[in-house]
Design an enzyme around this catalytic site. Structure first.
Site, PDB file in Angstrom:
ATOM      1  N   LYS A 141      45.471  42.624  43.652  1.00  0.00           N
ATOM      2  CA  LYS A 141      44.145  42.794  44.264  1.00  0.00           C
ATOM      3  C   LYS A 141      43.238  41.660  43.787  1.00  0.00           C
ATOM      4  O   LYS A 141      43.305  41.251  42.614  1.00  0.00           O
ATOM      5  CB  LYS A 141      43.589  44.153  43.835  1.00  0.00           C
ATOM      6  CG  LYS A 141      42.259  44.557  44.463  1.00  0.00           C
ATOM      7  CD  LYS A 141      41.831  45.948  43.970  1.00  0.00           C
ATOM      8  CE  LYS A 141      40.534  46.427  44.607  1.00  0.00           C
ATOM      9  NZ  LYS A 141      40.121  47.757  44.126  1.00  0.00           N
ATOM     10  N   SER A 194      38.950  50.958  47.980  1.00  0.00           N
ATOM     11  CA  SER A 194      38.758  49.538  48.180  1.00  0.00           C
ATOM     12  C   SER A 194      40.023  48.699  48.082  1.00  0.00           C
ATOM     13  O   SER A 194      40.026  47.544  48.514  1.00  0.00           O
ATOM     14  CB  SER A 194      37.747  49.023  47.164  1.00  0.00           C
ATOM     15  OG  SER A 194      38.277  49.120  45.849  1.00  0.00           O
ATOM     16  N   SER A 214      39.804  54.256  44.546  1.00  0.00           N
ATOM     17  CA  SER A 214      40.268  53.068  45.260  1.00  0.00           C
ATOM     18  C   SER A 214      41.743  52.737  45.175  1.00  0.00           C
ATOM     19  O   SER A 214      42.216  51.860  45.899  1.00  0.00           O
ATOM     20  CB  SER A 214      39.476  51.843  44.813  1.00  0.00           C
ATOM     21  OG  SER A 214      38.246  51.834  45.490  1.00  0.00           O
TER      22      SER A 214
HETATM   23  N1  GLN Z   1      34.828  54.315  47.545  1.00  0.00           N
HETATM   24  C1  GLN Z   1      34.204  54.389  46.251  1.00  0.00           C
HETATM   25  C2  GLN Z   1      33.027  53.447  46.192  1.00  0.00           C
HETATM   26  O1  GLN Z   1      32.759  52.825  47.171  1.00  0.00           O
HETATM   27  C3  GLN Z   1      35.209  54.090  45.176  1.00  0.00           C
HETATM   28  C4  GLN Z   1      35.541  52.654  45.071  1.00  0.00           C
HETATM   29  C5  GLN Z   1      36.487  52.336  43.975  1.00  0.00           C
HETATM   30  O2  GLN Z   1      37.199  53.195  43.472  1.00  0.00           O
HETATM   31  N2  GLN Z   1      36.467  51.077  43.578  1.00  0.00           N
HETATM   32  O3  GLN Z   1      32.377  53.330  45.187  1.00  0.00           O
END
Ligand code: GLN
Length: 489
Positions: free
Chosen positions: A76, A151, A175
């Site tokens: 990532k 994400s 995420s």
């Molecule tokens: N979807 C969540 C956010 O937007 C979690 C994102 C993540 O785990 N990095 O904060």
């Protein structure tokens, strides 16, 4: 071939029926063929990939195989890697090349892995659909009109489409688990403090953890066992964390005596009926395998999303203040003075969702509001931690759906941040409590994958792996792959 598990590829490398170079070439060819459709990778350097594979074959010939010898792993874009750019899929990091590898990247390299490039993600990991990326959205291989989750959407899409056998993600509020669920993969968020955060671009430091996204439970164990361990360079990396044999934990074939908690707050009106049905069916399967399903309650669950969307943006607003256009990253054209340089560079460099988080977080931390928002959210966090503590007095593990809905259409929720935030209702509490959580495939809804989430007490990932591997062994959801990309659904 492209949908083989890591451990399968490892067997073939060990018996000499293939080489790291051949394996790397196969995935490079797949990336060349499909990445234009999926937009899963944002940076790939084929020569560097092949050079690593050649070095791995040479190492094996001379010294024998290390734990991940010759295995391709996609990374990532949030992990600092010395080769090529690290952008966190943001324009503010334009031109940035990390001066060092993240701790986990060093671990993977030392274990002989071949790093295959950087995967797309929501900008600074803020999102649930990968649509906030400065490099554009990512397609879900199961239905290319749909998002892959976020994400870590690029990592999810890349593994699901067979462009790499495994990838790294990070999980601040879901995420790793949510995109794994939405693309039919296994994804683990380890216990907070298990994996070093050094060299991982910080979003919300009290929540961020890195973990793997793979096709099987064993592959997840294989990768995690290499990533874990104390690092003096991360103050929250725990020394002497209880450890266990990660691969052995995947040998379970039944669930005799296992008490699985089923929290009523995770089976709610409004969730997709087919998702609910698939998860209920999975729990039935667990019963057949010898588990006892215990109805439990995690009463403060409904406050988790609200608490998270105060705590995470607060931490993000301070973490992201380092992007000032002075030493690295995007700088605006012809700044009039210092103030203008900060303001315009940040305005140009950050996308809308990141700005929204910085503003909310700055507000929540500002004097006069701190007690009402930040402090209150931290108090709620304690209540959530206590909910889990009480539940684990009754049960060994907790099972829930990972996401209330399957993958949705691209663009469907981009104008409505609140409904987007609700996609994380089943994953966020786990981060707030610092617990390990894993998602594994357990069926389909509207021809899209559904994920089953396992939660265990801190440091007891082995319990999760026991349960998840017994379930995987008794089902074949993990063997499915999208036909459009050469798979077998
Ligand atoms: N979807 C969540 C956010 O937007 C979690 C994102 C993540 O785990 N990095 O904060």
């Amino acid at each position: 071939m492209p949908f083989r598990s890591l451990s399968n590829i490892q067997d073939q490398l060990n018996t000499g029926s293939t080489t790291a170079v051949e394996v790397a070439q196969l995935y490079l060819d797949r990336i060349a063929q499909y990445n234009d459709t999926l937009n899963a990778f944002v940076f790939i350097d084929p020569e560097h990939v092949l050079a690593q594979a050649e070095a791995s074959d040479a190492y094996r010939a001379e010294h024998g195989a290390r734990p991940l010898e010759g295995l391709p792993i996609a990374i990532k874009d949030i992990f600092c890697t010395q080769n090529g750019p690290t952008r966190c899929c943001s324009n503010i990091l334009e031109g940035f090349e990390a001066p060092y590898d993240a701790h986990v990247i060093t671990r993977l390299k030392e274990a002989g892995a071949v790093l295959v490039g950087k995967t797309n993600m929501d900008e600074f990991a803020m999102g649930s659909s990968n649509e906030t990326s400065a490099f554009g959205g990512v397609q879900n291989p199961w239905n290319t009109d749909c998002i892959p989750g976020g994400s870590s959407g690029g990592s999810a899409s890349a593994v699901a489409a067979g462009l790499t056998p495994a990838a790294l993600g990070t999980d601040t509020g879901g995420s790793i688990r949510q995109p794994a669920a939405l693309t039919g993969l296994v994804g683990l968020k380890p216990t907070y403090g298990r994996v070093s955060r050094r060299g991982i671009i910080a979003f919300a430091s009290s929540l961020d953890q890195a973990g793997p996204m793979t096709r099987t439970v064993k592959d997840t164990a294989m990768l995690t066992s290499v990533m874990v361990g104390h690092d003096a360079g991360d103050a929250t990396s725990v020394a002497d964390a209880p450890n266990f044999d990660w691969l052995k934990a995947c040998e379970n074939k039944d669930m005799k005596g296992l008490r699985i908690g089923k929290p009523k707050e995770y089976f709610i009106d409004g969730m997709h009926t087919e998702v609910r049905a698939q998860v209920e069916a999975a729990l039935k399967k667990c019963e057949e395998l010898g588990a006892e399903i215990v109805d439990i309650s995690l009463p403060h669950t409904e406050y988790a999303v609200a608490a998270y969307y105060v705590i995470a943006p607060s931490e993000a607003s301070t973490n992201l203040s380092r992007y000032d256009a002075v030493r690295f990253g995007h700088r605006c054209d012809k700044p009039e003075d210092l103030e203008d340089m900060y303001a315009r560079s940040r305005d140009e460099g950050f996308g809308a969702e990141v700005k929204r988080r910085i503003l909310t977080g700055t507000f929540a931390l500002s004097s006069g509001y701190y007690d009402a928002y930040y402090l209150k959210a931290q108090q709620v966090r304690t209540l959530i931690i206590n909910d889990f503590k009480q539940a684990f007095e009754q049960v060994d593990v907790i099972a829930t759906p990972t996401s209330p809905i399957p993958a949705f259409k691209s663009g469907e929720k981009t104008d409505d941040p609140l409904t987007m935030y609700l996609s994380d209702i089943f994953t966020i509490a786990v981060n707030l409590a610092g617990l390990p959580g894993l998602s594994q495939p357990c069926g389909f809804a509207e021809d899209l994958p559904v994920g089953l989430q396992w939660i265990a007490p801190a440091w007891q990932e082995d319990k999760i792996l026991n349960a998840a591997s017994a379930y995987e062994n008794a089902t074949d959801w993990h063997t499915k792959s999208p036909v459009k990309f050469g798979g077998a659904a």
